[in-house]
Design a protein around this motif. Structure first.
Motif, short mmCIF file in Angstrom:
data_model
loop_
_atom_site.label_atom_id
_atom_site.label_comp_id
_atom_site.label_asym_id
_atom_site.label_seq_id
_atom_site.Cartn_x
_atom_site.Cartn_y
_atom_site.Cartn_z
N LEU A 192 0.85 -1.20 0.00
CA LEU A 192 0.00 0.00 0.00
C LEU A 192 0.88 1.25 0.00
O LEU A 192 0.61 2.23 -0.70
CB LEU A 192 -0.93 -0.01 1.22
CG LEU A 192 -1.69 1.28 1.51
CD1 LEU A 192 -2.60 1.66 0.35
CD2 LEU A 192 -2.52 1.14 2.77
N LEU A 193 1.96 1.19 0.77
CA LEU A 193 2.86 2.34 0.84
C LEU A 193 3.49 2.60 -0.53
O LEU A 193 3.65 3.74 -0.95
CB LEU A 193 3.95 2.10 1.89
CG LEU A 193 3.42 1.99 3.32
CD1 LEU A 193 4.51 1.53 4.28
CD2 LEU A 193 2.85 3.33 3.79
N THR A 194 3.81 1.52 -1.23
CA THR A 194 4.37 1.65 -2.58
C THR A 194 3.35 2.32 -3.50
O THR A 194 3.70 3.24 -4.25
CB THR A 194 4.73 0.25 -3.14
OG1 THR A 194 5.44 -0.46 -2.12
CG2 THR A 194 5.58 0.35 -4.38
N SER A 195 2.10 1.88 -3.41
CA SER A 195 1.05 2.47 -4.26
C SER A 195 0.85 3.94 -3.93
O SER A 195 0.66 4.78 -4.83
CB SER A 195 -0.28 1.74 -4.06
OG SER A 195 -0.11 0.37 -4.29
N LEU A 196 0.89 4.28 -2.64
CA LEU A 196 0.71 5.68 -2.23
C LEU A 196 1.83 6.55 -2.80
O LEU A 196 1.59 7.67 -3.25
CB LEU A 196 0.69 5.79 -0.71
CG LEU A 196 -0.57 5.29 0.01
CD1 LEU A 196 -0.34 5.16 1.50
CD2 LEU A 196 -1.75 6.23 -0.24
N ALA A 197 3.04 5.99 -2.81
CA ALA A 197 4.20 6.75 -3.31
C ALA A 197 4.06 7.05 -4.80
O ALA A 197 4.66 8.00 -5.30
CB ALA A 197 5.47 5.95 -3.04
N GLU A 198 3.26 6.24 -5.50
CA GLU A 198 3.10 6.43 -6.94
C GLU A 198 2.09 7.53 -7.28
O GLU A 198 1.97 7.93 -8.44
CB GLU A 198 2.68 5.10 -7.59
CG GLU A 198 3.85 4.13 -7.71
CD GLU A 198 3.43 2.69 -7.96
OE1 GLU A 198 2.21 2.42 -8.10
OE2 GLU A 198 4.32 1.83 -7.99
N ILE A 199 1.35 8.01 -6.28
CA ILE A 199 0.39 9.09 -6.56
C ILE A 199 1.17 10.35 -6.92
O ILE A 199 2.09 10.75 -6.19
CB ILE A 199 -0.51 9.36 -5.32
CG1 ILE A 199 -1.32 8.12 -4.97
CG2 ILE A 199 -1.43 10.55 -5.57
CD1 ILE A 199 -2.12 8.24 -3.67
N ASP A 200 0.82 10.96 -8.03
CA ASP A 200 1.53 12.15 -8.50
C ASP A 200 1.34 13.29 -7.49
O ASP A 200 0.21 13.61 -7.12
CB ASP A 200 0.99 12.55 -9.88
CG ASP A 200 1.78 13.70 -10.46
OD1 ASP A 200 3.04 13.65 -10.37
OD2 ASP A 200 1.17 14.66 -10.95
N GLY A 201 2.44 13.88 -7.05
CA GLY A 201 2.36 15.04 -6.14
C GLY A 201 2.60 14.68 -4.68
O GLY A 201 2.60 15.58 -3.83
N VAL A 202 2.80 13.39 -4.38
CA VAL A 202 3.10 13.03 -2.98
C VAL A 202 4.61 13.20 -2.75
O VAL A 202 5.41 12.63 -3.47
CB VAL A 202 2.66 11.57 -2.68
CG1 VAL A 202 3.22 11.12 -1.34
CG2 VAL A 202 1.16 11.47 -2.67
N TYR A 203 4.97 14.05 -1.78
CA TYR A 203 6.40 14.32 -1.53
C TYR A 203 6.98 13.45 -0.43
O TYR A 203 8.15 13.10 -0.47
CB TYR A 203 6.59 15.79 -1.12
CG TYR A 203 6.01 16.80 -2.07
CD1 TYR A 203 6.18 16.65 -3.46
CD2 TYR A 203 5.31 17.91 -1.60
CE1 TYR A 203 5.65 17.58 -4.33
CE2 TYR A 203 4.79 18.84 -2.48
CZ TYR A 203 4.95 18.67 -3.84
OH TYR A 203 4.42 19.58 -4.70
N LEU A 204 6.16 13.18 0.56
CA LEU A 204 6.70 12.43 1.71
C LEU A 204 5.63 11.48 2.26
O LEU A 204 4.47 11.87 2.42
CB LEU A 204 7.14 13.42 2.80
CG LEU A 204 7.69 12.81 4.09
CD1 LEU A 204 8.99 13.48 4.49
CD2 LEU A 204 6.69 12.90 5.23
N ILE A 205 6.04 10.24 2.48
CA ILE A 205 5.14 9.24 3.09
C ILE A 205 5.86 8.58 4.25
O ILE A 205 7.01 8.15 4.09
CB ILE A 205 4.77 8.11 2.10
CG1 ILE A 205 4.10 8.66 0.87
CG2 ILE A 205 3.88 7.07 2.79
CD1 ILE A 205 3.77 7.56 -0.12
N ARG A 206 5.21 8.50 5.38
CA ARG A 206 5.77 7.72 6.48
C ARG A 206 4.65 6.88 7.09
O ARG A 206 3.52 7.35 7.24
CB ARG A 206 6.32 8.64 7.58
CG ARG A 206 7.51 9.46 7.16
CD ARG A 206 8.79 8.62 7.09
NE ARG A 206 9.91 9.46 6.72
CZ ARG A 206 10.37 9.60 5.47
NH1 ARG A 206 9.80 8.94 4.47
NH2 ARG A 206 11.39 10.39 5.23
N ASN A 207 5.01 5.67 7.44
CA ASN A 207 4.10 4.81 8.19
C ASN A 207 4.64 4.73 9.61
O ASN A 207 5.67 4.13 9.86
CB ASN A 207 4.06 3.42 7.54
CG ASN A 207 3.31 2.43 8.39
OD1 ASN A 207 2.44 2.81 9.17
ND2 ASN A 207 3.64 1.16 8.25
#
Lengths: 297, 223
Positions: free
Chosen positions: B202-217
């Motif tokens: 899911l984190l990988t898919s979220l990172a693929e959204i255009d415009g997402v700069y930072l993701i942390r779980n």
């Protein structure tokens, strides 16, 4: 789900189901944590073992705290008990030693179990561990006792925040002492009513205790207060086991404590703006520590 | 929203002393900040306020914060030696002390530098409970009671939908959600608390959204 809102409700529920208070408590806990009673007891056992580790590490150390104010009282007591005039029975000596051992581990940044808080962490363990040794109570009984202590704290905390900053020391060391008194009655297999009477008598007689730590640290008067209130818990248990009851029911005592906490001046609630903290000596200690720390040591 | 009390709030947690608010709380703030930053920093600067500043040295608040940032948990006996541990990892650390009555009595600003820079603010609420209230100026409410998804992204239409739709695909329930932004069309933030845990895919898919700069779980804290 069983509600643990008031002592009256829990006592009634335990009576209806013909169970001990710890059984009601562990079943309730299993339900809210979505686990089994066995798993709850395993977790309690882990914390009981952490309490024992703190005691036995503390007995071996005389390292002072960062402030240098406290840390060697346990060692002094051990010396006294090797020789000299002793007032206490061996069991009471152990309660005192274990309480100093635990609270001194806390101030030297050792590992402890907050019970209910870090500043009151020595009262429940010292009573349960020392008195279980005296009573030859096995680990299952010790776990029952610790759950009983937890039930007391949990129900009090529904009404009263267990924090010196909110309600003074009555809500930290005072509640810890009531928890220990209840645990001790459980170790000696007292009735549910006697358990609550022990907690009630203990709470009632410590009401109004303020939180006025010197220099804002968990040291003066907290270290010695843990030892005093460990011994004090035994009085509560002793009276309750003799059938001596609190005239005021425990739920009403907790309401009164809450009221007293609200009426207590904020200067006496962990802010170190009155009481022991602002005595001549208290202020001198605080000033000296500021200088010590500004000097970078 | 009040947290459900448990037995282990009263006969626990197992912590390094001497204070649940000033030591264990400090460790937890540092720990969450370290996870949010996502790497061991090369430099970290702490600014302690009010009671944290006044009594922090005697409570080991400084050691707790630093140890937490370096990944030590509340019951790790190495917290006492956090300064040595930081030197061993070549982490430069600095502490500042301030009085500001507009701030929570036990609060800290943490400035982290590594492969990038980040500013995080946390408060210690008592009894070891903490809250990360700001990341890079955006409001958050991270207390370690749930697995929490932290996102910083370009402020544009459809972003909340894209993120929540992905969560829906994994049948994940949102417990709470907070959004904030600096200015229209620039950057925005989301903090989402989840029932259950977030799978890696899911984190990988979220990172693929255009415009997402930072993701942390940020995983739930052991309590």
């Amino acid at each position: 789900m069983i509600q643990l809102n008031t002592f009256e409700e829990v006592l009634k529920e335990a009576g209806t189901q013909n169970k001990k208070l710890y059984e009601i408590c562990q079943e309730h806990e299993a339900e809210i944590l979505e686990t089994s009673v066995e798993k709850v007891r395993e977790k309690v056992q882990i914390n009981l073992n952490a309490m024992k580790d703190a005691i036995f590490s503390g007995l071996k150390s005389k390292e002072k705290s960062m402030s240098g104010l406290c840390g060697d009282d346990c060692a002094k007591l051990i010396e006294k008990y090797k020789s000299g005039k002793i007032f206490f029975s061996e069991t009471y000596q152990k309660v005192l030693l274990y309480s100093f051992a635990t609270i001194e581990q806390n101030l030297r940044m050792g590992k402890i179990v907050a019970c209910p808080t870090a500043g009151s962490c020595a009262i429940v363990p010292s009573v349960i561990v020392a008195m279980s040794e005296a009573a030859n109570a096995n680990e299952e009984i010790q776990i029952n006792a610790l759950i009983t202590a937890g039930l007391i704290g949990e129900i009090v905390s529904n009404k009263l925040a267990l924090a010196g900053a909110v309600a003074g020391c009555q809500s930290e060391c005072g509640v810890a002492s009531a928890m220990a008194a209840a645990a001790l009655v459980e170790i000696y297999n007292g009735t549910n009513d006697q358990i609550l009477q022990a907690a009630a008598l203990t709470l009632k007689n410590i009401m109004g205790l303020v939180c006025d730590p010197v220099a804002g640290l968990v040291e003066v008067p907290c270290v010695k207060r843990n030892a005093f209130l460990a011994i004090y818990a035994i009085t509560g248990a002793e009276l309750a086991m003799a059938g001596i009851n609190s005239v005021i029911p425990i739920d009403e005592i907790v309401d009164a404590m809450k009221q007293v906490g609200e009426l207590m001046s904020p200067t006496l609630k962990e802010s170190s703006e009155a009481g022991l903290a602002t005595t001549k000596t208290g202020l001198e200690i605080a000033q000296a520590l500021i200088q010590k720390w500004n000097a970078g040591s | 929203m009040e947290k459900q009390k448990t037995l282990f709030d009263v006969i626990g947690p197992v912590i390094i002393g001497p204070s649940s608010s000033h030591t264990a709380g400090a460790v937890r703030i540092g720990y969450l900040a370290g996870k949010i930053f996502g790497e061991i920093p090369q430099k970290v600067k702490f600014r302690l306020y009010n009671s944290f500043a006044k009594t922090g040295k005697g409570h080991g608040t400084d050691k707790g914060l630093l140890g937490g940032v370096l990944g030590l948990d509340v019951d790790n006996e190495n917290i006492k030696k956090a300064f040595d541990y930081a030197r061993k990892l070549n982490v430069q650390y600095e502490f500042e002390y301030a009085n500001d009555h507009n701030r929570h009595p036990n609060s800290v600003d943490i400035h982290l530098e590594g492969s990038y820079k980040m500013d995080i603010t946390g408060v210690s609420l008592g009894a070891g409970e903490v809250c990360i209230t700001k990341i890079n100026g955006y409001k958050f409410n991270i207390n370690g009671d749930y697995d929490t998804l932290v996102l910083i992204y370009k402020d544009k239409p459809g972003m909340v939908y894209k993120v929540t739709a992905l969560l829906q695909n994994y049948n994940l329930n949102i417990a709470t959600m907070h959004c904030d932004r600096n200015a229209k069309g620039q950057e925005a933030s989301m903090g989402i608390c989840i029932d259950g845990s977030l799978p890696e895919s899911l984190l990988t898919s979220l990172a693929e959204i255009d415009g997402v700069y930072l993701i942390r779980n940020i995983e739930v804290l052991k309590k």
